[in-house]
Enzyme design. Structure first.
Site, PDB file in Angstrom:
ATOM      1  N   ASN A 106      63.642 -26.094  33.407  1.00 58.27           N
ATOM      2  CA  ASN A 106      63.256 -25.281  34.563  1.00 58.27           C
ATOM      3  C   ASN A 106      61.953 -25.812  35.142  1.00 58.27           C
ATOM      4  O   ASN A 106      61.087 -26.270  34.396  1.00 58.27           O
ATOM      5  CB  ASN A 106      63.045 -23.829  34.095  1.00 58.27           C
ATOM      6  N   HIS A 108      58.523 -24.795  37.364  1.00 57.04           N
ATOM      7  CA  HIS A 108      57.774 -23.570  37.642  1.00 57.04           C
ATOM      8  C   HIS A 108      56.473 -23.920  38.378  1.00 57.04           C
ATOM      9  O   HIS A 108      55.758 -24.839  37.967  1.00 57.04           O
ATOM     10  CB  HIS A 108      57.453 -22.831  36.341  1.00 57.04           C
ATOM     11  N   SER A 135      54.745 -26.980  36.296  1.00 56.66           N
ATOM     12  CA  SER A 135      55.244 -27.224  34.937  1.00 56.66           C
ATOM     13  C   SER A 135      56.749 -27.469  34.955  1.00 56.66           C
ATOM     14  O   SER A 135      57.471 -26.938  35.801  1.00 56.66           O
ATOM     15  CB  SER A 135      54.984 -26.005  34.041  1.00 56.66           C
ATOM     16  N   ASP A 144      59.870 -17.916  31.254  1.00 58.42           N
ATOM     17  CA  ASP A 144      59.004 -19.108  31.385  1.00 58.42           C
ATOM     18  C   ASP A 144      58.150 -19.345  30.138  1.00 58.42           C
ATOM     19  O   ASP A 144      56.986 -19.741  30.233  1.00 58.42           O
ATOM     20  CB  ASP A 144      58.119 -18.981  32.643  1.00 58.42           C
TER      21      ASP A 144
END
Ligand code: GAR
Length: 195
Positions: A106, A108, A135, A144
């Site tokens: 993912n 972020h 990130s 997260d």
């Protein structure tokens, strides 16, 4: 060659950067499908690049679990080597995450573990910090909280608003994402080795 499925909810500007990177014959990953939880504008980027798209509309399902079960079936059919959440603004249930971990990552727009969640840029501004960041993480079943694969600091400038700061963060996110996918593809980066 690493096959990658990308999931989005929004404009897909980071997806587009990955699509452009994967056009280079020397790039060791290919985007094989792009999915969304709604009729996301960013699906148009995939269509432009001739990549198959699919939508599993969150609103059509009675529960997150039912939605994720259908999303999981689509991903099972595609069988990608890696799933990239690139602005997918939905939490995935632990059952789906467990199935793909650590081959699900993912991006972020903050320097995790600072400012997790759906409003990473807004929350950093509200906190009055002098720097935030970008990130790329392995997805786990928290919000997260997964292992960090790459991150970089970005200054908050006087007069920054959420949109101006986010537009400065995104190019860094893109660079990190393209590099992380490349390093996973070459075996230089092993996402399972990040506790
Ligand atoms: C990106 O900044 C991504 O990190 C963020 O949404 C944006 C999507 O932009 N994701 C999150 O905040 C997830 N918590 P894009 O659709 O233009 O690529």
């Amino acid at each position: 060659m690493l096959s990658v499925a990308v999931l989005i909810s929004g404009t897909g500007s980071n997806l587009r950067a990955l699509l452009e990177a994967a056009e280079d014959p020397g790039y060791p990953a290919r985007i094989v499908a792009v999915g969304a939880d709604r009729d996301a504008a960013g699906l148009a980027h995939a269509e432009e690049f001739g990549i198959p798209t699919f939508v599993v509309p969150f609103r059509d399902f009675a529960s997150r679990e039912e939605w994720a079960a259908e999303l999981g079936r689509r991903l099972d059919d595609i069988r990608p080597d890696l799933i990239v959440l690139s602005g997918l603004m939905r939490l995935l249930p632990a059952s789906l995450v467990a199935k793909w971990q650590p081959r699900i990552i993912n991006t972020h727009p903050a320097y995790l573990p600072e400012f997790p969640g759906a409003h990473g840029v807004r929350d950093a501004l509200a906190a009055g910090v002098e720097q935030t960041g970008a990130s790329v993480i392995v997805v786990d079943d928290g919000v997260d909280t997964g292992p960090i694969l790459a991150q970089e600091r970005i200054p908050v400038l006087p007069g920054d608003a959420e949109d101006t700061l986010h537009e400065r963060i995104k190019p860094v996110e893109r660079r990190l994402l393209i590099d992380v996918v490349r390093r996973i593809a070459t075996g230089e980066l092993d996402p399972s080795a990040h506790p």
